[in-house]
Write an enzyme that holds these catalytic residues in place. Structure first.
Site, PDB file in Angstrom:
ATOM      1  N   SER A 186       0.796  -1.231   0.000  1.00  0.00           N
ATOM      2  CA  SER A 186       0.000   0.000   0.000  1.00  0.00           C
ATOM      3  C   SER A 186       0.823   1.272   0.000  1.00  0.00           C
ATOM      4  O   SER A 186       0.371   2.296  -0.503  1.00  0.00           O
ATOM      5  CB  SER A 186      -0.953   0.006   1.193  1.00  0.00           C
ATOM      6  N   HIS A 214      -5.143  -3.207  -3.183  1.00  0.00           N
ATOM      7  CA  HIS A 214      -4.745  -2.239  -4.214  1.00  0.00           C
ATOM      8  C   HIS A 214      -4.517  -2.879  -5.580  1.00  0.00           C
ATOM      9  O   HIS A 214      -4.168  -2.187  -6.530  1.00  0.00           O
ATOM     10  CB  HIS A 214      -3.482  -1.493  -3.771  1.00  0.00           C
ATOM     11  N   LYS A 246     -11.564   1.038  -2.867  1.00  0.00           N
ATOM     12  CA  LYS A 246     -10.479   1.590  -3.683  1.00  0.00           C
ATOM     13  C   LYS A 246     -10.906   1.553  -5.153  1.00  0.00           C
ATOM     14  O   LYS A 246     -11.689   2.395  -5.572  1.00  0.00           O
ATOM     15  CB  LYS A 246      -9.188   0.852  -3.358  1.00  0.00           C
TER      16      LYS A 246
HETATM   17  C1  LIG Z   1      -3.404  -3.238   1.817  1.00  0.00           C
HETATM   18  C2  LIG Z   1      -4.622  -2.739   2.525  1.00  0.00           C
HETATM   19  N1  LIG Z   1      -5.434  -3.636   3.109  1.00  0.00           N
HETATM   20  C3  LIG Z   1      -6.540  -3.249   3.763  1.00  0.00           C
HETATM   21  C4  LIG Z   1      -6.888  -1.934   3.850  1.00  0.00           C
HETATM   22  C5  LIG Z   1      -8.122  -1.561   4.604  1.00  0.00           C
HETATM   23  O1  LIG Z   1      -9.194  -1.487   3.731  1.00  0.00           O
HETATM   24  P1  LIG Z   1     -10.478  -0.636   4.125  1.00  0.00           P
HETATM   25  O2  LIG Z   1     -10.152   0.776   3.798  1.00  0.00           O
HETATM   26  O3  LIG Z   1     -11.572  -1.206   3.285  1.00  0.00           O
HETATM   27  O4  LIG Z   1     -10.681  -0.832   5.592  1.00  0.00           O
HETATM   28  C6  LIG Z   1      -6.082  -0.953   3.241  1.00  0.00           C
HETATM   29  C7  LIG Z   1      -6.380   0.481   3.263  1.00  0.00           C
HETATM   30  O5  LIG Z   1      -7.280   1.056   3.657  1.00  0.00           O
HETATM   31  C8  LIG Z   1      -4.930  -1.369   2.574  1.00  0.00           C
HETATM   32  O6  LIG Z   1      -4.121  -0.482   2.004  1.00  0.00           O
END
Ligand SMILES: Cc1ncc(COP(=O)(O)O)c(C=O)c1O
Length: 398
Positions: A186, A214, A246
């Site tokens: 991320s 992502h 996303k």
């Molecule tokens: C790699 C990754 N996994 C999980 C999440 C969490 O997802 P959510 O925003 O739907 O809680 C994020 C960012 O928010 C992320 O970058």
């Protein structure tokens, strides 16, 4: 003199902690965006070019999704009313589960209210526990690290993308093991060595879960994500986590995989069981987002043309970009102070890129996490490059 009441003393401590964050350029400032998400947003009435959202395909304000949200609200209402195992699961949820399973080429899928909760489910469902090990890439997202923390299992981390280090760990410990990795990292935007990890896990009989928050919707011809790009199916990677907030432009998340694992999570995952189900209206809109993302590969093509364009310009200007082929294009600035200063200077020029600083990234690795989307025009990317060169190019003193 009156003694300071204990609670007030605690309040002073919190104020001092925030004040220290401010002194170290680490205090986070929140925005209040006054428009829909897009390549340009309004803040306090002013238009600002937005280069930090995860709306990679430009779907967050797509008219078809907006209509679907309204139609979903008309049909199912706004609130789910209860948790999924009581009476909060609607036909909209059932339909989205089937769509996600088809989209990801998995047997079944289970919906969560967020990616954070989906990842916590991996640690809170008894897949592993005390006496077991969770093996993770050092740069995994905080939610995967937290999954290990709450699981009771011991967390072991290997150097970022280091297949040899990971392979040495996999199968080496007593008890059960679970390997967790981001698909696309991320903050760095690079892609995990999934084939090698999958091979090592298979050889050792270890369960592998990939969080493709992502990658899903973005990578692969169909938008199937990191695993489609690598040509890997559910036999090699049994647990796939994806988010809707996303590339799909809505909110919520899923875990997809073999029927037995999904049924087990449905029965045991605490972040699925003990929470109100996601809004059925939003869930209905997410089904529409999946349909659009699958039917319009040209969005991915537009996105990658723009990523290439940005990278060519940044490389020609010798800007300190990390090596990433995804929409996440980190510009490394070192200190938190410098990242905050460059972000502020861009903001004065009408460009929004929030700085990423510790603890999200390591000390000395602060950066601007620039994100490119299918909605950006080449002219908007030129404007970003122009200001970055002015601030950071040869002779600049940011
Ligand atoms: C790699 C990754 N996994 C999980 C999440 C969490 O997802 P959510 O925003 O739907 O809680 C994020 C960012 O928010 C992320 O970058």
């Amino acid at each position: 003199m009156h003694a300071v009441p204990p609670l007030l003393e605690e309040t002073f401590r919190f104020r001092a902690a925030c004040s220290e964050l401010r002194d170290r350029s680490l205090l986070r400032q929140r925005l209040a965006i006054g428009s829909p998400q897009g390549a340009s947003v309004r803040i306090g009435g002013d238009p600002v070019l937005n280069f930090c959202s995860n709306d990679y395909l430009g779907l967050a304000n797509d008219p078809r999704l907006v209509s679907a949200l309204k139609a979903g609200a008309d049909r199912y209402g706004v609130g789910a009313g209860a948790s999924s195992l009581v009476c909060g699961r609607s036909r909209a949820h059932e339909e989205l589960e089937s769509r996600v399973a088809a989209f990801t080429c998995r047997d079944r899928a289970l919906l969560f209210c967020s990616g954070y909760m989906a990842n916590l489910a991996l640690g809170l469902s008894g897949l592993v526990g005390a006496g077991d090990h969770i093996i993770e890439d050092r740069l995994n997202h905080a939610s995967l690290i937290d999954a290990a923390r709450v699981s009771g299992a011991r967390l072991v981390r290997y150097r970022h993308r280091d297949v040899d280090a990971a392979t040495a760990l996999i199968g080496s410990e007593k008890g059960k093991q679970l390997v967790l990795t981001d698909g696309v990292f991320s903050m760095d935007g690079d892609v995990a060595p999934i084939e090698s990890l999958a091979q090592a896990c298979r050889a050792a009989g270890t369960l592998l879960a990939v969080d493709d928050a992502h990658g899903i919707g973005v990578l692969g011809g169909r938008g199937g994500g990191t695993l489609e790009l690598a040509g890997i199916g559910q036999d090699a990677v049994p647990i796939l986590v994806g988010t809707f907030g996303k590339s799909f432009g809505t909110a919520g998340a899923f875990i997809a995989g073999p029927g037995d694992i999904i049924e087990y999570l449905c029965q045991r995952a605490r972040t699925y069981i003990y929470t109100t189900a996601s809004s059925p209206a939003l869930t209905y809109a997410t089904s529409c987002a999946l349909e659009v993302a699958a039917a319009e590969p040209e969005r991915r093509q537009r996105l990658f043309e723009r990523i290439d364009y940005f990278r060519a310009g940044a490389t020609a200007a010798r800007l300190p970009l990390l090596d990433s082929m995804t929409p996440i294009q980190p510009l490394m600035l070192g200190s938190a102070r410098r990242a905050a200063a460059v972000s502020d200077a861009l903001r004065s020029a009408g460009i929004l890129v929030t700085p990423v600083r510790p603890p999200t990234v390591a000390q000395g690795k602060s950066r601007l996490r620039i994100t490119i989307t299918a909605a950006h025009s080449f002219g908007q990317i030129d404007a970003l490059l122009e200001h970055l060169v002015r601030l950071l190019g040869p002779g600049a003193t940011p």
